[in-house]
Scaffold this motif. Structure first.
Motif, PDB file in Angstrom:
ATOM      1  N   LYS A  58      42.973  62.117  41.734  1.00 52.27           N
ATOM      2  CA  LYS A  58      42.580  61.081  40.794  1.00 52.27           C
ATOM      3  C   LYS A  58      42.184  59.826  41.565  1.00 52.27           C
ATOM      4  CE  LYS A  58      46.002  63.164  37.816  1.00 52.27           C
ATOM      5  NZ  LYS A  58      47.358  63.076  37.259  1.00 52.27           N
ATOM      6  N   SER A  59      41.121  59.159  41.133  1.00 51.71           N
ATOM      7  CA  SER A  59      40.642  58.009  41.888  1.00 51.71           C
ATOM      8  C   SER A  59      40.224  56.877  40.965  1.00 51.71           C
ATOM      9  CB  SER A  59      39.468  58.399  42.795  1.00 51.71           C
ATOM     10  OG  SER A  59      38.348  58.820  42.032  1.00 51.71           O
ATOM     11  N   TYR A  60      40.315  55.661  41.517  1.00 56.22           N
ATOM     12  CA  TYR A  60      39.871  54.478  40.788  1.00 56.22           C
ATOM     13  C   TYR A  60      39.155  53.565  41.767  1.00 56.22           C
ATOM     14  CZ  TYR A  60      39.712  50.068  38.332  1.00 56.22           C
ATOM     15  OH  TYR A  60      39.259  48.901  37.759  1.00 56.22           O
ATOM     16  N   PHE A  61      37.925  53.165  41.412  1.00 55.35           N
ATOM     17  CA  PHE A  61      37.122  52.282  42.249  1.00 55.35           C
ATOM     18  C   PHE A  61      37.061  50.893  41.624  1.00 55.35           C
ATOM     19  CE2 PHE A  61      33.038  50.219  43.067  1.00 55.35           C
ATOM     20  CZ  PHE A  61      33.017  50.198  44.457  1.00 55.35           C
ATOM     21  N   TRP A  62      37.239  49.849  42.467  1.00 55.86           N
ATOM     22  CA  TRP A  62      37.069  48.473  41.974  1.00 55.86           C
ATOM     23  C   TRP A  62      36.117  47.727  42.905  1.00 55.86           C
ATOM     24  CZ3 TRP A  62      38.881  44.185  44.831  1.00 55.86           C
ATOM     25  CH2 TRP A  62      39.754  44.479  45.888  1.00 55.86           C
ATOM     26  N   SER A  63      35.371  46.790  42.330  1.00 53.72           N
ATOM     27  CA  SER A  63      34.318  46.088  43.054  1.00 53.72           C
ATOM     28  C   SER A  63      34.834  44.850  43.781  1.00 53.72           C
ATOM     29  CB  SER A  63      33.212  45.669  42.086  1.00 53.72           C
ATOM     30  OG  SER A  63      32.282  44.810  42.723  1.00 53.72           O
ATOM     31  N   TYR A  64      34.305  44.614  44.977  1.00 54.43           N
ATOM     32  CA  TYR A  64      34.624  43.400  45.734  1.00 54.43           C
ATOM     33  C   TYR A  64      34.244  42.135  44.968  1.00 54.43           C
ATOM     34  CZ  TYR A  64      29.747  42.263  46.809  1.00 54.43           C
ATOM     35  OH  TYR A  64      28.417  41.895  46.705  1.00 54.43           O
ATOM     36  N   LYS A  65      33.352  42.263  43.985  1.00 49.76           N
ATOM     37  CA  LYS A  65      32.914  41.099  43.218  1.00 49.76           C
ATOM     38  C   LYS A  65      34.063  40.484  42.415  1.00 49.76           C
ATOM     39  CE  LYS A  65      28.056  42.387  42.850  1.00 49.76           C
ATOM     40  NZ  LYS A  65      26.926  42.676  41.937  1.00 49.76           N
ATOM     41  N   LEU A  66      35.126  41.250  42.219  1.00 50.35           N
ATOM     42  CA  LEU A  66      36.283  40.704  41.508  1.00 50.35           C
ATOM     43  C   LEU A  66      36.856  39.499  42.247  1.00 50.35           C
ATOM     44  CD1 LEU A  66      38.176  43.905  40.303  1.00 50.35           C
ATOM     45  CD2 LEU A  66      36.596  42.447  39.022  1.00 50.35           C
ATOM     46  N   TRP A  67      36.840  39.561  43.614  1.00 49.82           N
ATOM     47  CA  TRP A  67      37.326  38.410  44.378  1.00 49.82           C
ATOM     48  C   TRP A  67      36.183  37.536  44.865  1.00 49.82           C
ATOM     49  CZ3 TRP A  67      35.529  38.192  49.358  1.00 49.82           C
ATOM     50  CH2 TRP A  67      35.219  39.387  50.019  1.00 49.82           C
ATOM     51  N   TYR A  68      35.079  38.126  45.279  1.00 49.98           N
ATOM     52  CA  TYR A  68      33.990  37.351  45.872  1.00 49.98           C
ATOM     53  C   TYR A  68      33.315  36.440  44.850  1.00 49.98           C
ATOM     54  CZ  TYR A  68      29.910  36.302  48.735  1.00 49.98           C
ATOM     55  OH  TYR A  68      28.940  35.649  49.462  1.00 49.98           O
ATOM     56  N   GLU A  69      33.147  36.935  43.641  1.00 46.74           N
ATOM     57  CA  GLU A  69      32.534  36.145  42.575  1.00 46.74           C
ATOM     58  C   GLU A  69      33.573  35.587  41.613  1.00 46.74           C
ATOM     59  OE1 GLU A  69      29.466  38.449  40.734  1.00 46.74           O
ATOM     60  OE2 GLU A  69      28.309  38.641  42.594  1.00 46.74           O
ATOM     61  N   LYS A  70      34.852  35.725  41.991  1.00 45.70           N
ATOM     62  CA  LYS A  70      35.966  35.193  41.192  1.00 45.70           C
ATOM     63  C   LYS A  70      35.862  35.603  39.719  1.00 45.70           C
ATOM     64  CE  LYS A  70      37.030  31.264  44.200  1.00 45.70           C
ATOM     65  NZ  LYS A  70      36.227  31.708  45.344  1.00 45.70           N
ATOM     66  N   LYS A  71      35.681  36.908  39.505  1.00 44.94           N
ATOM     67  CA  LYS A  71      35.557  37.419  38.144  1.00 44.94           C
ATOM     68  C   LYS A  71      36.903  37.568  37.452  1.00 44.94           C
ATOM     69  CE  LYS A  71      31.093  39.684  38.519  1.00 44.94           C
ATOM     70  NZ  LYS A  71      30.288  40.868  38.177  1.00 44.94           N
ATOM     71  N   LEU A  72      37.982  37.443  38.225  1.00 39.92           N
ATOM     72  CA  LEU A  72      39.324  37.487  37.652  1.00 39.92           C
ATOM     73  C   LEU A  72      40.030  36.169  37.927  1.00 39.92           C
ATOM     74  CD1 LEU A  72      40.598  41.030  38.732  1.00 39.92           C
ATOM     75  CD2 LEU A  72      39.752  40.355  36.481  1.00 39.92           C
ATOM     76  N   ASP A  73      40.890  35.768  37.030  1.00 38.14           N
ATOM     77  CA  ASP A  73      41.683  34.564  37.216  1.00 38.14           C
ATOM     78  C   ASP A  73      42.941  34.928  37.995  1.00 38.14           C
ATOM     79  OD1 ASP A  73      42.700  32.027  37.115  1.00 38.14           O
ATOM     80  OD2 ASP A  73      43.414  32.169  35.044  1.00 38.14           O
ATOM     81  N   ILE A  74      42.786  35.006  39.320  1.00 35.92           N
ATOM     82  CA  ILE A  74      43.873  35.412  40.205  1.00 35.92           C
ATOM     83  C   ILE A  74      44.215  34.244  41.119  1.00 35.92           C
ATOM     84  CG2 ILE A  74      44.581  37.008  42.026  1.00 35.92           C
ATOM     85  CD1 ILE A  74      44.206  38.459  39.446  1.00 35.92           C
ATOM     86  N   GLU A  75      45.502  33.939  41.246  1.00 36.27           N
ATOM     87  CA  GLU A  75      45.896  32.839  42.120  1.00 36.27           C
ATOM     88  C   GLU A  75      45.691  33.212  43.584  1.00 36.27           C
ATOM     89  OE1 GLU A  75      49.589  30.114  41.653  1.00 36.27           O
ATOM     90  OE2 GLU A  75      50.092  31.511  43.284  1.00 36.27           O
ATOM     91  N   LEU A  76      45.109  32.279  44.342  1.00 35.27           N
ATOM     92  CA  LEU A  76      44.878  32.458  45.768  1.00 35.27           C
ATOM     93  C   LEU A  76      45.887  31.632  46.560  1.00 35.27           C
ATOM     94  CD1 LEU A  76      40.977  32.116  45.767  1.00 35.27           C
ATOM     95  CD2 LEU A  76      42.355  34.185  45.443  1.00 35.27           C
ATOM     96  N   ILE A  77      45.959  31.897  47.860  1.00 37.65           N
ATOM     97  CA  ILE A  77      46.877  31.154  48.717  1.00 37.65           C
ATOM     98  C   ILE A  77      46.567  29.658  48.666  1.00 37.65           C
ATOM     99  CG2 ILE A  77      47.530  30.753  51.129  1.00 37.65           C
ATOM    100  CD1 ILE A  77      47.207  33.786  51.564  1.00 37.65           C
ATOM    101  N   CYS A  78      45.284  29.307  48.687  1.00 42.99           N
ATOM    102  CA  CYS A  78      44.902  27.893  48.659  1.00 42.99           C
ATOM    103  C   CYS A  78      45.216  27.242  47.320  1.00 42.99           C
ATOM    104  CB  CYS A  78      43.418  27.737  49.000  1.00 42.99           C
ATOM    105  SG  CYS A  78      42.306  28.652  47.926  1.00 42.99           S
ATOM    106  N   ASP A  79      45.417  28.026  46.284  1.00 36.59           N
ATOM    107  CA  ASP A  79      45.869  27.472  45.009  1.00 36.59           C
ATOM    108  C   ASP A  79      47.358  27.164  45.059  1.00 36.59           C
ATOM    109  OD1 ASP A  79      43.310  27.824  43.850  1.00 36.59           O
ATOM    110  OD2 ASP A  79      43.780  29.915  43.374  1.00 36.59           O
TER     111      ASP A  79
END
Length: 223
Positions: free
Chosen positions: A169-190
Motif C-alpha cells: 500500500k502506498s501514499y504519495f504527497w507533493s513537495y508543494k505542501l511545504w514549498y508553496e505552504k499549502k498547509l497551515d503547519i508550524e515551522l521552526i522559525c514560527d
C-alpha cells in the motif's frame, strides 16, 4: 511486524529536529524535543519505521533510493513518499567520490561541490564551474520546471502502480505542501523566530502526522 517506508527530502528526514543537523532548535532546547511525523505515523499504524529521507536531495535521488530498497519492501508494507523541487539534480561530488544531490540557491552548497576538485585553480576554476552550474540550473532546470515536474510525477505514479501489483500500500504527497505552504503547519522559525529554519517544528511534525494519517484513512485500502 510489517514495515512502513518513508522516502523524500529533508521534510521527510526531519531536518532541524534531528541530532545530525547541528540544529540549534534540537541542540538548545532538549526539553522540548518530541517525535518526528514519520515516527508518529509509524506508531499509529503499528509498523516498523524505515525513514529514507535525505536532506537537499533531488527527485532523482528519491527515485533511486526507492529502487535501491525495492527488494526489501514486502507485501503488507506501506510506502509513504514524496517528490521535491524539480530544480534539484545530481552531480559528482569529488570530496567523497560520490554522485550526490545538488540544491541550487545555497552558497555553502555551491562551495561544497566546487572547492578542492582536481584540475581547478582558485579562483578562476571555481568561478567557471559555478557559472556552468548556474547556467544549467536556469536554462535547463528552472525554465522547464513544469516539464520536469510532470516527468517526475509520472515516475512516482508508476511506483504506485507497481506497489499495487505486489500488495504494497502506498501514499504519495507533493513537495508543494511545504514549498508553496499549502498547509497551515508550524515551522521552526514560527516557534523560535531567532532560528531561521523553515522546516517543521515539533508542533509542525504533529500537525503533519495528523494530516498524513487523515489522508491515509481516506484511502481505506491503506489500513
Amino acid at each position: 511486524m510489517k514495515n512502513i517506508w518513508f522516502f523524500g527530502d529533508s521534510f521527510t528526514r526531519g531536518d532541524g529536529c534531528i541530532a545530525e543537523n547541528e540544529s540549534p532548535y534540537y541542540d538548545d532546547f532538549p526539553n522540548e524535543r518530541q517525535k518526528l511525523w514519520t515516527t508518529l505515523v509509524s506508531e499509529k499504524v503499528n509498523m516498523v519505521e524505515n525513514n529514507q529521507g535525505e536532506s537537499g536531495c533531488s527527485s532523482d535521488w528519491i527515485i533511486n533510493t526507492i529502487v535501491d530498497n525495492l527488494y526489501k519492501i514486502k507485501r503488507g508494507d506501506i510506502v509513504v513518499f514524496s517528490d521535491t523541487r524539480p530544480t534539484r539534480y545530481l552531480i559528482p561530488r569529488i570530496q567523497d567520490n560520490e554522485i550526490h544531490c545538488f540544491s541550487p540557491g545555497q552558497e555553502s552548497i555551491w562551495d561544497w561541490h566546487i572547492k578542492n576538485r582536481k584540475g581547478t585553480f582558485q579562483p578562476k576554476g571555481w568561478e567557471e564551474m559555478k557559472k556552468t552550474l548556474i547556467d544549467f540550473t536556469w536554462f535547463f532546470q528552472e525554465d522547464y520546471k513544469e516539464l520536469w515536474e510532470e516527468y517526475y510525477l509520472e515516475r512516482f505514479n508508476n511506483f504506485k502502480k507497481y506497489f499495487d501489483t505486489i500488495g504494497v500500500k502506498s501514499y504519495f504527497w507533493s513537495y508543494k505542501l511545504w514549498y508553496e505552504k499549502k498547509l497551515d503547519i508550524e515551522l521552526i522559525c514560527d516557534d523560535k523566530p531567532e532560528i531561521h529554519n523553515e522546516h517543521f517544528s515539533w508542533k509542525g511534525h504533529k500537525q503533519f502526522a495528523d494530516y498524513i494519517l487523515k489522508e491515509i484513512n481516506k484511502n481505506k485500502n491503506l489500513l
